[in-house]
Design an enzyme around this catalytic site. Sequence first.
Site, short mmCIF file in Angstrom:
data_model
loop_
_atom_site.label_atom_id
_atom_site.label_comp_id
_atom_site.label_asym_id
_atom_site.label_seq_id
_atom_site.Cartn_x
_atom_site.Cartn_y
_atom_site.Cartn_z
N CYS A 1 -19.17 -1.24 6.14
CA CYS A 1 -19.44 -2.11 5.00
C CYS A 1 -18.93 -3.53 5.26
O CYS A 1 -19.45 -4.49 4.69
CB CYS A 1 -18.85 -1.54 3.72
SG CYS A 1 -17.05 -1.39 3.72
N CYS B 1 -20.75 -12.94 -4.11
CA CYS B 1 -21.60 -11.96 -3.44
C CYS B 1 -23.08 -12.16 -3.79
O CYS B 1 -23.96 -11.82 -3.00
CB CYS B 1 -21.18 -10.54 -3.81
SG CYS B 1 -19.67 -9.99 -2.98
N CYS C 1 -23.54 -4.20 2.05
CA CYS C 1 -22.49 -3.19 2.20
C CYS C 1 -22.91 -1.86 1.60
O CYS C 1 -22.60 -0.79 2.15
CB CYS C 1 -21.19 -3.67 1.58
SG CYS C 1 -21.28 -4.08 -0.18
N CYS D 1 -16.59 8.80 1.47
CA CYS D 1 -16.20 7.69 2.35
C CYS D 1 -15.63 8.22 3.67
O CYS D 1 -14.74 9.08 3.67
CB CYS D 1 -15.17 6.82 1.64
SG CYS D 1 -14.56 5.45 2.64
N ASP E 1 0.83 -1.20 0.00
CA ASP E 1 0.00 0.00 0.00
C ASP E 1 0.87 1.26 0.00
O ASP E 1 0.52 2.27 0.61
CB ASP E 1 -0.91 -0.02 1.24
CG ASP E 1 -2.01 1.04 1.17
OD1 ASP E 1 -2.37 1.44 0.05
OD2 ASP E 1 -2.47 1.49 2.24
N CYS F 1 -21.23 -7.57 6.19
CA CYS F 1 -20.97 -8.58 5.16
C CYS F 1 -21.11 -9.98 5.74
O CYS F 1 -20.44 -10.34 6.71
CB CYS F 1 -19.56 -8.38 4.60
SG CYS F 1 -19.12 -9.61 3.34
N CYS G 1 -23.78 1.73 4.14
CA CYS G 1 -22.78 2.80 4.18
C CYS G 1 -23.41 4.09 4.70
O CYS G 1 -24.39 4.58 4.11
CB CYS G 1 -22.20 3.03 2.78
SG CYS G 1 -20.99 4.38 2.73
N CYS H 1 -26.60 -9.99 -2.80
CA CYS H 1 -26.42 -9.25 -1.55
C CYS H 1 -25.87 -7.84 -1.82
O CYS H 1 -24.89 -7.67 -2.54
CB CYS H 1 -25.47 -10.01 -0.62
SG CYS H 1 -25.13 -9.15 0.93
#
Length: 376
Positions: free
Chosen positions: A245, A189, A195, A215, A135, A249, A199, A192
């Site tokens: 989110c 997923c 998420c 966000c 990252d 899940c 939010c 669904c």
Amino acid sequence: MNYQLLAQKIKQWGQELGFQKVGITDIDLSQHEAQLQRWIDAGYHGSMDWMARHGMMRARPQELHPGTIRVISVRLDYLPPEAQFASNLSDPTQAYISRYSLGRDYHKLIRNQLKKLGQKIEQEVGQLGYRPFVDSAPILERPLAQKAGLGWAGKHSLILDKEAGSWFFLGELLVDIPLPVDEPQTNQCGKCKACMTSCPTGAIVEEGVVDARLCISYLTIELDGIIPEALRSKIGNRIYGCDDCQLVCPWNREAEVTQEASFHRRDIFKEASLVRLFQWTEAQFLKNMEGSAIRRIGHIQWLRNIAVALGNAPFDETILPTLQERLGQNEILDIHIQWAIEEQNKKRQAIHDNAVRNTKLERLVRIITKGLPRDA
């Protein structure tokens, strides 16, 4: 060189170094370039100018490290024991800090382990061109992880694995040897959209697409300026990041806690009163956050985030003087403190007005019932 056998050894070495999963992929991310450009053109990167500045380099690992033909993608779980998601989020007087940052900064830890993995491979093959990333460079780590079989991209854009959910960090080791590649996982997923609907700010604007400008993780971590007023009340008590989110899940229900003690909750966060955290001096902030990812946002941004949370907290007599003591320290911070003070004053006035209404109602009841028989 038996590259098939080498790939098996690499995965074993990776697990011995603490990674829960290791996958291998080629460097072709061309199918993601158009989507990346649309995301940038829409301005969804917000103030993260480097996203646009590096252009398509993010989708071309070979430009980051010439000679690269394979990427070894790794997963390291971080879910801490006693995460206390619900109890922390439901108490607006306590600070909510994204669970990935409760312990030590993951960047250095994963990079060091990836470097050790590269050295191990080099010992085996003789000469190796490699470079670790965590990252920390313009690289599309999630599409690479997906191609390497570490999971699939959820509708929140995070990588999901059926055994680990999404509570894990990713890292990459770029190498110049033709290792066999792994098969991607199938997206599971289905229909669904938990998420997306959960939010707080509606940042997931379409499946797999996040508008960073909305966000909470971006607003509290990446944005160092003024948080838009319309979004402040939606931040609640989240002062660093957001896990909403992930919390809803279904694939995260069975996720195991991390075995890495470095990611466990720091003692300083076991009682994270907003008022107490807001009272930290800069020296206290730097000392308490030593080795933490939180340290990089700096003391002023830390105070800015907590000021917003204090504005969202229920009225308390201790909050107003706590906020007022910080006025005049920084222009951007003052904007958020003044907003928080106004919000607290509104709540104090609402409590007063409600008390007045109740008093009037009690008087009215006494007048109406005065003189009536007891059994009336």
